[in-house]
Design an enzyme around this catalytic site. Structure first.
Site, PDB file in Angstrom:
ATOM      1  N   VAL A 185       0.637  -1.215   0.322  1.00 18.04           N
ATOM      2  CA  VAL A 185       0.088  -0.227  -0.047  1.00 18.04           C
ATOM      3  C   VAL A 185       0.901   1.424  -0.078  1.00 18.04           C
ATOM      4  CG1 VAL A 185      -1.979  -1.248   1.343  1.00 18.04           C
ATOM      5  CG2 VAL A 185      -0.142   0.569   2.542  1.00 18.04           C
ATOM      6  N   ASN A 197      -7.778  -1.782   5.074  1.00 19.68           N
ATOM      7  CA  ASN A 197      -6.866  -2.382   6.445  1.00 19.68           C
ATOM      8  C   ASN A 197      -6.036  -3.474   6.299  1.00 19.68           C
ATOM      9  OD1 ASN A 197      -7.907  -4.734   8.448  1.00 19.68           O
ATOM     10  ND2 ASN A 197      -6.932  -6.052   6.707  1.00 19.68           N
ATOM     11  N   SER A 237      -8.737   2.465  15.434  1.00 21.52           N
ATOM     12  CA  SER A 237      -8.502   1.740  16.689  1.00 21.52           C
ATOM     13  C   SER A 237      -8.916   2.391  17.821  1.00 21.52           C
ATOM     14  CB  SER A 237      -6.896   0.787  16.598  1.00 21.52           C
ATOM     15  OG  SER A 237      -6.558   0.638  17.674  1.00 21.52           O
ATOM     16  N   TYR A 275       1.440   4.574  16.248  1.00 23.79           N
ATOM     17  CA  TYR A 275       0.513   3.243  15.766  1.00 23.79           C
ATOM     18  C   TYR A 275      -1.054   4.454  16.160  1.00 23.79           C
ATOM     19  CZ  TYR A 275      -3.291  -0.067  15.252  1.00 23.79           C
ATOM     20  OH  TYR A 275      -4.186  -0.984  15.094  1.00 23.79           O
ATOM     21  N   ALA A 296      -1.153   7.704  16.369  1.00 17.99           N
ATOM     22  CA  ALA A 296      -0.774   8.834  15.800  1.00 17.99           C
ATOM     23  C   ALA A 296      -1.618   8.543  14.366  1.00 17.99           C
ATOM     24  CB  ALA A 296       0.795   8.857  15.912  1.00 17.99           C
ATOM     25  N   LYS A 323      -3.656   5.794  13.891  1.00 18.23           N
ATOM     26  CA  LYS A 323      -4.950   5.819  13.986  1.00 18.23           C
ATOM     27  C   LYS A 323      -6.203   7.086  14.323  1.00 18.23           C
ATOM     28  CE  LYS A 323      -4.755   1.310  12.696  1.00 18.23           C
ATOM     29  NZ  LYS A 323      -5.282   0.689  10.851  1.00 18.23           N
ATOM     30  N   ILE A 363      -8.267  -7.573  19.247  1.00 16.06           N
ATOM     31  CA  ILE A 363      -9.430  -8.756  18.684  1.00 16.06           C
ATOM     32  C   ILE A 363      -7.779  -9.519  17.813  1.00 16.06           C
ATOM     33  CG2 ILE A 363     -10.081  -9.130  15.927  1.00 16.06           C
ATOM     34  CD1 ILE A 363     -11.585  -6.774  17.691  1.00 16.06           C
TER      35      ILE A 363
HETATM   36  P1  NAP Z   1      -2.362  -8.548  10.939  1.00 12.09           P
HETATM   37  O1  NAP Z   1      -3.336 -10.062  11.581  1.00 12.09           O
HETATM   38  O2  NAP Z   1      -1.254  -8.300  11.110  1.00 12.09           O
HETATM   39  O3  NAP Z   1      -2.585  -8.194   9.527  1.00 12.09           O
HETATM   40  C1  NAP Z   1      -2.374  -7.381   8.038  1.00 12.09           C
HETATM   41  C2  NAP Z   1      -2.339  -7.909   6.514  1.00 12.09           C
HETATM   42  O4  NAP Z   1      -1.854  -6.657   5.910  1.00 12.09           O
HETATM   43  C3  NAP Z   1      -1.288  -9.188   6.751  1.00 12.09           C
HETATM   44  O5  NAP Z   1      -1.124  -9.619   5.536  1.00 12.09           O
HETATM   45  C4  NAP Z   1       0.118  -7.865   6.813  1.00 12.09           C
HETATM   46  O6  NAP Z   1       1.087  -9.135   5.440  1.00 12.09           O
HETATM   47  C5  NAP Z   1      -0.428  -6.551   5.678  1.00 12.09           C
HETATM   48  N1  NAP Z   1      -0.060  -6.088   4.806  1.00 12.09           N
HETATM   49  C6  NAP Z   1       1.278  -5.148   5.915  1.00 12.09           C
HETATM   50  N2  NAP Z   1       1.667  -4.420   5.658  1.00 12.09           N
HETATM   51  C7  NAP Z   1       1.290  -4.054   4.081  1.00 12.09           C
HETATM   52  C8  NAP Z   1       1.469  -3.039   3.844  1.00 12.09           C
HETATM   53  N3  NAP Z   1       2.750  -2.231   3.328  1.00 12.09           N
HETATM   54  N4  NAP Z   1       0.790  -3.276   1.859  1.00 12.09           N
HETATM   55  C9  NAP Z   1      -0.013  -4.308   2.064  1.00 12.09           C
HETATM   56  N5  NAP Z   1      -0.086  -5.619   3.105  1.00 12.09           N
HETATM   57  C10 NAP Z   1       0.327  -5.116   4.207  1.00 12.09           C
HETATM   58  O7  NAP Z   1      -3.680  -7.068  11.187  1.00 12.09           O
HETATM   59  P2  NAP Z   1      -5.552  -7.345  11.806  1.00 12.09           P
HETATM   60  O8  NAP Z   1      -4.366  -7.340  12.960  1.00 12.09           O
HETATM   61  O9  NAP Z   1      -5.831  -7.966  11.452  1.00 12.09           O
HETATM   62  O10 NAP Z   1      -5.597  -5.759  11.885  1.00 12.09           O
HETATM   63  C11 NAP Z   1      -5.867  -5.522  10.753  1.00 12.09           C
HETATM   64  C12 NAP Z   1      -6.222  -3.783  10.231  1.00 12.09           C
HETATM   65  O11 NAP Z   1      -7.603  -4.359  11.551  1.00 12.09           O
HETATM   66  C13 NAP Z   1      -4.683  -3.269  11.154  1.00 12.09           C
HETATM   67  O12 NAP Z   1      -4.874  -1.813  10.110  1.00 12.09           O
HETATM   68  C14 NAP Z   1      -4.686  -2.919  12.403  1.00 12.09           C
HETATM   69  O13 NAP Z   1      -4.053  -1.459  12.980  1.00 12.09           O
HETATM   70  C15 NAP Z   1      -6.051  -2.482  12.723  1.00 12.09           C
HETATM   71  N6  NAP Z   1      -7.126  -3.060  14.094  1.00 12.09           N
HETATM   72  C16 NAP Z   1      -6.582  -4.309  14.853  1.00 12.09           C
HETATM   73  C17 NAP Z   1      -7.072  -4.974  15.944  1.00 12.09           C
HETATM   74  C18 NAP Z   1      -6.835  -6.157  16.315  1.00 12.09           C
HETATM   75  O14 NAP Z   1      -6.549  -5.984  18.126  1.00 12.09           O
HETATM   76  N7  NAP Z   1      -5.645  -6.755  15.448  1.00 12.09           N
HETATM   77  C19 NAP Z   1      -6.729  -3.523  17.113  1.00 12.09           C
HETATM   78  C20 NAP Z   1      -7.291  -2.250  15.894  1.00 12.09           C
HETATM   79  C21 NAP Z   1      -7.104  -1.939  15.140  1.00 12.09           C
HETATM   80  P3  NAP Z   1       2.173  -9.070   6.243  1.00 12.09           P
HETATM   81  O15 NAP Z   1       1.336 -10.278   6.855  1.00 12.09           O
HETATM   82  O16 NAP Z   1       3.148  -9.737   4.964  1.00 12.09           O
HETATM   83  O17 NAP Z   1       2.781  -8.298   7.136  1.00 12.09           O
END
Ligand code: NAP
Length: 246
Positions: A63, A89, A141, A154, A156, A158, A187
């Site tokens: 991205v 996402n 977030s 992070y 900043a 979000k 999550i």
């Molecule tokens: P995750 O399990 O780490 O998955 C994130 C995905 O994004 C991974 O497949 C990763 O690929 C991919 N990614 C990372 N950098 C990228 C880039 N530059 N271009 C394209 N894809 C990229 O994260 P998640 O927990 O599902 O979180 C998803 C979103 O929700 C994020 O924005 C996160 O900040 C937000 N969020 C999550 C939580 C939580 O508790 N999990 C809470 C609040 C907000 P790789 O595996 O190859 O790195």
């Protein structure tokens, strides 16, 4: 969700919330554009979308790469003609307390979580403007709202995502484009699995529901916000956090 077949683009779709979101949209009659760093990593999601009765296209696109994003959008338009929903996402963490956070860690998180959302939205926007219709959904977030120990960069990004969401809602409403954010709590995904177990237990205890969220909890919120039933919702931030307050 309405029965019209929608074309939904999900960034970071290889695992976690992005994967669950792609599958949830497929279950709701959408065809899904999957984007993640490496095309290979999207095989599992492609299979799950198929099992849910959906169709997908998979792209290995970072991205932060504006040219690659633009090429992906061009290809999707050639194949499917339109993009109805963008789910921004993709996101990362690189945690450290302020006194120890490197400039590199700060810049990397800003580049992906904040500028990446700007890049993807700009790439998709001309298509939505042509259609005079579209939905943009951004991953914020609970940490963006309340801040969190060790997450200067992070938090900043979000909080910044919320600012962009509200700005774009104001700018694009007249073009039939709605823009909303989702603010998940903690999550159970690979991202959160990096956190120490005692911290995760603490987060569970802080939620009146006494559990971590599931990726599907967030995916369902995206599906709702993309639906016609959410047609009067724009510029909002939907908390999906089990009532947790940091
Ligand atoms: P995750 O399990 O780490 O998955 C994130 C995905 O994004 C991974 O497949 C990763 O690929 C991919 N990614 C990372 N950098 C990228 C880039 N530059 N271009 C394209 N894809 C990229 O994260 P998640 O927990 O599902 O979180 C998803 C979103 O929700 C994020 O924005 C996160 O900040 C937000 N969020 C999550 C939580 C939580 O508790 N999990 C809470 C609040 C907000 P790789 O595996 O190859 O790195």
């Amino acid at each position: 969700m309405n029965q019209k077949i929608q074309t939904v683009m999900v960034t970071g779709a290889a695992r976690g919330i992005g994967q669950a979101t792609a599958v949830a949209f497929a279950k709701n009659n959408a065809r899904v554009v999957l984007c993640d760093l490496k095309a290979d990593s999207l095989e599992e999601t492609t299979q799950l979308v198929k099992e849910a009765g959906g169709e997908s296209l998979a792209y290995g696109v970072d991205v932060t790469d504006r040219n690659a994003m633009a090429q992906m959008v061009e290809d999707v338009k050639k194949q499917w003609g339109r993009i109805d929903v963008l789910v921004n996402n993709a996101g990362i963490t690189a945690d450290a307390q302020l006194k120890k956070m490197t400039e590199e860690a700060f810049d990397q998180v800003i580049d992906i979580n904040l500028k990446g959302v700007f890049n993807c939205t700009q790439a998709v926007l001309p298509t939505m403007l042509e259609q005079n219709e579209g939905v943009i959904l951004n991953a914020s977030s609970v940490v963006g709202i309340y801040g969190n120990f060790g997450q200067t960069n992070y938090a900043a990004t979000k909080w910044g995502v919320i600012g962009m969401t509200k700005t774009w809602a104001k700018e694009l409403g007249k073009n039939g484009i709605r823009v909303n954010a989702v603010a998940p709590g903690f999550i159970a995904t690979p991202m959160v699995a990096q956190m120490p177990e005692n911290v995760l237990d603490m987060m569970k205890n802080k939620s009146p529901l006494n559990r971590l969220g599931k990726p599907e909890d967030v995916a369902n919120a995206y599906v709702f916000l993309a639906s016609e039933e959410a047609g009067f919702i724009t510029g909002s931030v939907l908390s999906v956090d089990g009532g947790v307050v940091l």
